[in-house]
Design a protein around this motif. Structure first.
Motif, PDB file in Angstrom:
ATOM      1  N   CYS A   1      18.130 -30.140  74.364  1.00  0.00           N
ATOM      2  CA  CYS A   1      17.132 -30.097  73.314  1.00  0.00           C
ATOM      3  C   CYS A   1      15.762 -30.390  73.910  1.00  0.00           C
ATOM      4  O   CYS A   1      15.627 -31.245  74.789  1.00  0.00           O
ATOM      5  CB  CYS A   1      17.486 -31.133  72.243  1.00  0.00           C
ATOM      6  SG  CYS A   1      16.403 -31.159  70.809  1.00  0.00           S
TER       7      CYS A   1
ATOM      8  N   THR B   1      16.110 -33.691  62.630  1.00  0.00           N
ATOM      9  CA  THR B   1      17.215 -33.092  63.365  1.00  0.00           C
ATOM     10  C   THR B   1      17.026 -31.587  63.495  1.00  0.00           C
ATOM     11  O   THR B   1      16.622 -30.925  62.538  1.00  0.00           O
ATOM     12  CB  THR B   1      18.548 -33.378  62.668  1.00  0.00           C
ATOM     13  OG1 THR B   1      18.730 -34.791  62.557  1.00  0.00           O
ATOM     14  CG2 THR B   1      19.715 -32.793  63.447  1.00  0.00           C
TER      15      THR B   1
ATOM     16  N   TYR C   1      19.208 -28.062  64.826  1.00  0.00           N
ATOM     17  CA  TYR C   1      20.568 -27.606  64.985  1.00  0.00           C
ATOM     18  C   TYR C   1      20.599 -26.295  65.748  1.00  0.00           C
ATOM     19  O   TYR C   1      19.650 -25.517  65.736  1.00  0.00           O
ATOM     20  CB  TYR C   1      21.234 -27.373  63.631  1.00  0.00           C
ATOM     21  CG  TYR C   1      21.118 -28.532  62.674  1.00  0.00           C
ATOM     22  CD1 TYR C   1      22.082 -29.524  62.649  1.00  0.00           C
ATOM     23  CD2 TYR C   1      20.041 -28.622  61.793  1.00  0.00           C
ATOM     24  CE1 TYR C   1      21.985 -30.591  61.770  1.00  0.00           C
ATOM     25  CE2 TYR C   1      19.932 -29.680  60.912  1.00  0.00           C
ATOM     26  CZ  TYR C   1      20.908 -30.666  60.902  1.00  0.00           C
ATOM     27  OH  TYR C   1      20.806 -31.706  60.032  1.00  0.00           O
TER      28      TYR C   1
ATOM     29  N   ARG D   1      28.564 -26.071  66.654  1.00  0.00           N
ATOM     30  CA  ARG D   1      27.264 -26.451  66.115  1.00  0.00           C
ATOM     31  C   ARG D   1      26.730 -27.647  66.892  1.00  0.00           C
ATOM     32  O   ARG D   1      27.388 -28.684  66.968  1.00  0.00           O
ATOM     33  CB  ARG D   1      27.379 -26.792  64.633  1.00  0.00           C
ATOM     34  CG  ARG D   1      26.043 -27.050  63.926  1.00  0.00           C
ATOM     35  CD  ARG D   1      26.266 -27.209  62.434  1.00  0.00           C
ATOM     36  NE  ARG D   1      25.064 -27.534  61.690  1.00  0.00           N
ATOM     37  CZ  ARG D   1      24.214 -26.634  61.205  1.00  0.00           C
ATOM     38  NH1 ARG D   1      24.435 -25.335  61.392  1.00  0.00           N
ATOM     39  NH2 ARG D   1      23.146 -27.029  60.523  1.00  0.00           N
TER      40      ARG D   1
ATOM     41  N   TYR E   1      23.686 -30.536  67.670  1.00  0.00           N
ATOM     42  CA  TYR E   1      22.753 -31.362  66.934  1.00  0.00           C
ATOM     43  C   TYR E   1      21.794 -32.037  67.906  1.00  0.00           C
ATOM     44  O   TYR E   1      22.183 -32.431  69.006  1.00  0.00           O
ATOM     45  CB  TYR E   1      23.481 -32.465  66.155  1.00  0.00           C
ATOM     46  CG  TYR E   1      24.569 -31.976  65.233  1.00  0.00           C
ATOM     47  CD1 TYR E   1      24.363 -31.925  63.860  1.00  0.00           C
ATOM     48  CD2 TYR E   1      25.808 -31.590  65.723  1.00  0.00           C
ATOM     49  CE1 TYR E   1      25.362 -31.491  63.001  1.00  0.00           C
ATOM     50  CE2 TYR E   1      26.812 -31.147  64.876  1.00  0.00           C
ATOM     51  CZ  TYR E   1      26.578 -31.103  63.522  1.00  0.00           C
ATOM     52  OH  TYR E   1      27.572 -30.672  62.673  1.00  0.00           O
ATOM     53  N   CYS E   2      20.555 -32.181  67.496  1.00  0.00           N
ATOM     54  CA  CYS E   2      19.573 -32.912  68.276  1.00  0.00           C
ATOM     55  C   CYS E   2      18.784 -33.813  67.339  1.00  0.00           C
ATOM     56  O   CYS E   2      18.067 -33.321  66.464  1.00  0.00           O
ATOM     57  CB  CYS E   2      18.638 -31.960  69.013  1.00  0.00           C
ATOM     58  SG  CYS E   2      17.302 -32.772  69.912  1.00  0.00           S
TER      59      CYS E   2
ATOM     60  N   GLY F   1      27.526 -32.627  69.739  1.00  0.00           N
ATOM     61  CA  GLY F   1      28.218 -31.489  69.157  1.00  0.00           C
ATOM     62  C   GLY F   1      28.845 -30.545  70.150  1.00  0.00           C
ATOM     63  O   GLY F   1      29.540 -29.601  69.749  1.00  0.00           O
TER      64      GLY F   1
ATOM     65  N   ARG G   1      16.212 -26.456  61.434  1.00  0.00           N
ATOM     66  CA  ARG G   1      15.796 -27.857  61.479  1.00  0.00           C
ATOM     67  C   ARG G   1      15.776 -28.448  60.086  1.00  0.00           C
ATOM     68  O   ARG G   1      15.548 -27.750  59.093  1.00  0.00           O
ATOM     69  CB  ARG G   1      14.420 -27.990  62.148  1.00  0.00           C
ATOM     70  CG  ARG G   1      13.271 -27.342  61.389  1.00  0.00           C
ATOM     71  CD  ARG G   1      12.026 -27.239  62.271  1.00  0.00           C
ATOM     72  NE  ARG G   1      11.494 -28.541  62.639  1.00  0.00           N
ATOM     73  CZ  ARG G   1      10.668 -28.758  63.653  1.00  0.00           C
ATOM     74  NH1 ARG G   1      10.291 -27.742  64.426  1.00  0.00           N
ATOM     75  NH2 ARG G   1      10.227 -29.983  63.901  1.00  0.00           N
TER      76      ARG G   1
ATOM     77  N   GLU H   1      21.233 -35.220  72.020  1.00  0.00           N
ATOM     78  CA  GLU H   1      22.053 -34.078  71.638  1.00  0.00           C
ATOM     79  C   GLU H   1      23.498 -34.512  71.410  1.00  0.00           C
ATOM     80  O   GLU H   1      23.977 -35.467  72.017  1.00  0.00           O
ATOM     81  CB  GLU H   1      22.037 -32.986  72.717  1.00  0.00           C
ATOM     82  CG  GLU H   1      20.659 -32.461  73.076  1.00  0.00           C
ATOM     83  CD  GLU H   1      20.118 -33.088  74.336  1.00  0.00           C
ATOM     84  OE1 GLU H   1      19.366 -32.404  75.059  1.00  0.00           O
ATOM     85  OE2 GLU H   1      20.442 -34.272  74.615  1.00  0.00           O
TER      86      GLU H   1
END
Length: 118
Positions: free
Chosen positions: A96, A78, A80, A19, A21-22, A8, A72, A6
């Motif tokens: 995540c 990824t 989101y 936002r 992210y993963c 962000g 996604r 992860e």
């Protein structure tokens, strides 16, 4: 096994946006149901948002419905989490999660801190 990273997270003012992210690896991404969970100190981990493999459906916790959006990009492996209208009670470590569709397993990232404060 599935690996999740992860990013962000950070500090944001109430009413602001962030936002998350993963990035996933170790398994065909399109066959993973993905979700975001959060855990505040002293509280249980709770589901925030979920998105099906291939992006066929989404679900949200009542507390974030209308403010958060999970999405996604299967080409980029990824997922989101767009967080808008953030509130202090959104402060938590966000994790995540990945669940393979047809095989056993349930995988977690290391988490990213989100702090909403003025």
């Amino acid at each position: 096994q599935v690996q999740l990273v992860e990013s962000g997270g950070g500090l944001v003012q109430p009413g602001g946006s962030l936002r998350l992210y993963c990035a996933a690896s170790g398994f065909p991404f399109s066959f993973l149901d993905m979700s975001w969970h959060r855990q505040a100190p002293g509280k249980e981990r709770e589901l925030v948002a979920w998105i099906a493999n291939f992006g066929g459906g989404t679900k949200y916790a009542d507390s974030v419905l209308g403010r958060f959006t999970i999405s996604r990009d299967n080409a980029r492996n990824t997922v989101y989490l767009q967080m808008n209208s953030l509130k202090p009670e959104d402060t938590a470590v966000y994790y995540c999660n990945a669940k393979p569709t047809y095989v056993s397993g349930n995988y977690w990232g290391q988490g990213t801190q989100v702090t909403v404060s003025s």
